[in-house]
Design an enzyme around this catalytic site. Sequence first.
Site, short mmCIF file in Angstrom:
data_model
loop_
_atom_site.label_atom_id
_atom_site.label_comp_id
_atom_site.label_asym_id
_atom_site.label_seq_id
_atom_site.Cartn_x
_atom_site.Cartn_y
_atom_site.Cartn_z
N LEU A 40 0.91 -1.20 -0.05
CA LEU A 40 0.03 -0.07 0.11
C LEU A 40 0.97 1.32 0.08
O LEU A 40 1.85 1.30 0.70
CB LEU A 40 -1.00 0.05 1.20
N GLY A 42 1.86 2.50 -3.23
CA GLY A 42 2.14 2.46 -4.53
C GLY A 42 3.61 2.93 -4.83
O GLY A 42 4.16 3.13 -3.94
N GLY A 181 18.14 9.93 -20.19
CA GLY A 181 17.10 10.64 -20.18
C GLY A 181 17.12 12.02 -19.03
O GLY A 181 17.55 11.64 -17.90
N ILE A 185 13.31 12.21 -13.43
CA ILE A 185 13.79 11.38 -12.60
C ILE A 185 15.40 11.15 -12.78
O ILE A 185 16.41 11.29 -11.87
CB ILE A 185 13.27 10.00 -12.70
N GLY A 272 10.94 8.02 -19.00
CA GLY A 272 9.66 7.97 -19.09
C GLY A 272 8.91 6.98 -18.25
O GLY A 272 9.67 5.69 -18.18
N ASP A 312 -1.83 7.99 -13.06
CA ASP A 312 -0.99 7.83 -14.19
C ASP A 312 -1.78 6.95 -15.28
O ASP A 312 -1.27 7.07 -16.39
CB ASP A 312 0.41 7.25 -13.63
N ALA A 320 1.53 12.67 -8.33
CA ALA A 320 0.68 11.91 -7.28
C ALA A 320 -0.32 12.69 -6.94
O ALA A 320 -1.39 12.05 -6.61
CB ALA A 320 1.79 11.71 -6.27
N HIS A 446 8.35 38.71 6.69
CA HIS A 446 9.70 38.86 6.31
C HIS A 446 10.55 38.44 7.23
O HIS A 446 10.25 38.49 8.51
CB HIS A 446 9.93 40.17 6.29
#
Length: 467
Positions: A40, A42, A181, A185, A272, A312, A320, A446
């Site tokens: 659980l 994912g 890539g 990631i 990807g 996805d 997410a 600030h």
Amino acid sequence: MTKTINTKVLVVGGGPGGYVAAIRAGQLGLDTTIVEADRLGGTCLIRGCIPSKALIHAAGKFHELAHADNIGIKLPQPASFDLGQAVKWKDGITAKLNSGVTGLLAMAKVKVVKGRAVFSDAKTCTVETAEGPVTLRAEHVILANGSLPVELKILPFGGDIISSTEALSLPEVPKRLAVVGAGYIGLELGIAFAKLGSQVTVVEAQERILPLYDAELSRPVERWLKKNGVTVHLKSKVTGSSGKGKKLVLDYETAEGKAEEIPCDKILVTVGRRPNTQNWGLEQMGVDLAGAFVKVDQQCRTAMKNVWAIGDLVGEPMLAHKASAQGEMVAEIIAGQKRVFEPAGIPAVCFTEPEIVSVGLSPEQARAAGHEVKVGMFPYAASGRAMSMEAAGEGGFVRVVARADNHLVLGIQAVGVHVSELSGEFAHALEMHSRLEDIAGTIHAHPTLSEAFMEASLAALGHAIHI
Ligand code: FAD
Ligand code: NAD
């Protein structure tokens, strides 16, 4: 003997899409069951967002300590890094989050079935659990099966050719890391490993890094890579690999068509992710596809009545928080509420060095959409808070894009140390349909980095105070 469970709502997949949908359905009093094949949480909690941010944090801390002489921190000896210990710490976080999700599902009275759901028709699936087969029948099915890393045929995963999952649990820091890539990631993890001492080389097919973001935003990251010895080969095509371990080589073709090789210890392939639509009976469910993704409308309905799909599995952006927002919405629609998925913007954050945030339209996108725009920018170099955090020299800035006629904010982008934490204010401003005057007229504390947002809005109005 096969056990049968009849349930009102069946959620498939326990990632941030599925578990949020299940919790919300449970909160709304719907009889809900969730099936998860792995753990659980994912991709996000177990092998994605959280573990990668933990590793990025550890690497950042190590790197900062090694470069802190100028602010008076001198270590008695050079800092050393124990990746095994860092991975153990990271695994502790994922374990805590995993049991947290388990607890939240229990609190919402959601039944959890552990195993892989395989569908025989739109509303029926079978799960091989440790206790034997279970058949589930539901009135509503929410598909949240997520995504998987794209594998290149010429660089199949295995051994020293790794995906992000293996990169997050390496036993030691690779001396030389080749990354294929320069997207999310590749750069998030590539930069983390560079901070830990790896000699990192990146091969990217496009003409610049992070092609998803505009060039102005990715420039400070480019500068960091250059300053920190990360080599990037753009417009280059990987052609394969040879050897193993210390003799491993990544072959690529340069923009000019010249064959070159990169000697390395590991090859991280991050080109990807693809929706997880195969080998679990999706084709039995009567849903349509849109390209590789499951096709849904603005309420996440598929072509099959009472079969919903989120996260996805249904398309870009594969993030997410988008998955969770869709999950929550679908549960509420099933419970009878009127909901549509039409956010003013979905913030995207890249946890590189420095970090990048974008929500809504860039100046270029706004002009292409036919708007006459006002753009205001405030540099970190003029922020006292950024200076006090050693963040002023990184080329960071906050940029606001608004309609020229009525000053309605169309987009906000930023790059700089810790800008990820401003993404909430940016998204909120967009969702509330703020005008430049709303942001400029909000007193920002600030010294904080958020003042740069107020100043960028003032700059768009033509009267910034600090530049
Ligand atoms: P997933 O999280 O992929 O969950 C799908 C779940 O379904 C999985 O647990 C899977 O085991 C289960 N499943 C699939 N098929 C079945 C079946 N037939 N039966 C039972 N269970 C099944 N996003 C961000 O927003 N921010 C980040 O910082 C970020 N960092 C990332 C870093 C990495 C390294 C990676 C890989 C991804 C990152 N992402 C990030 C993307 C994010 O993880 C995904 O967008 C998000 O997890 C998608 O959620 P989901 O619920 O759609 O699917
Ligand atoms: P990505 O789409 O971000 O980047 C892939 C990169 O690989 C692109 O720049 C692309 O041009 C390049 N590429 C594709 N084929 C190539 C080839 N053959 N040779 C060289 N370069 C090639 O994909 P990713 O980094 O794998 O991440 C997958 C998804 O996970 C992201 O799109 C994002 O949705 C999600 N993610 C999000 C975050 C975050 O929100 N911070 C972090 C990590 C992942």
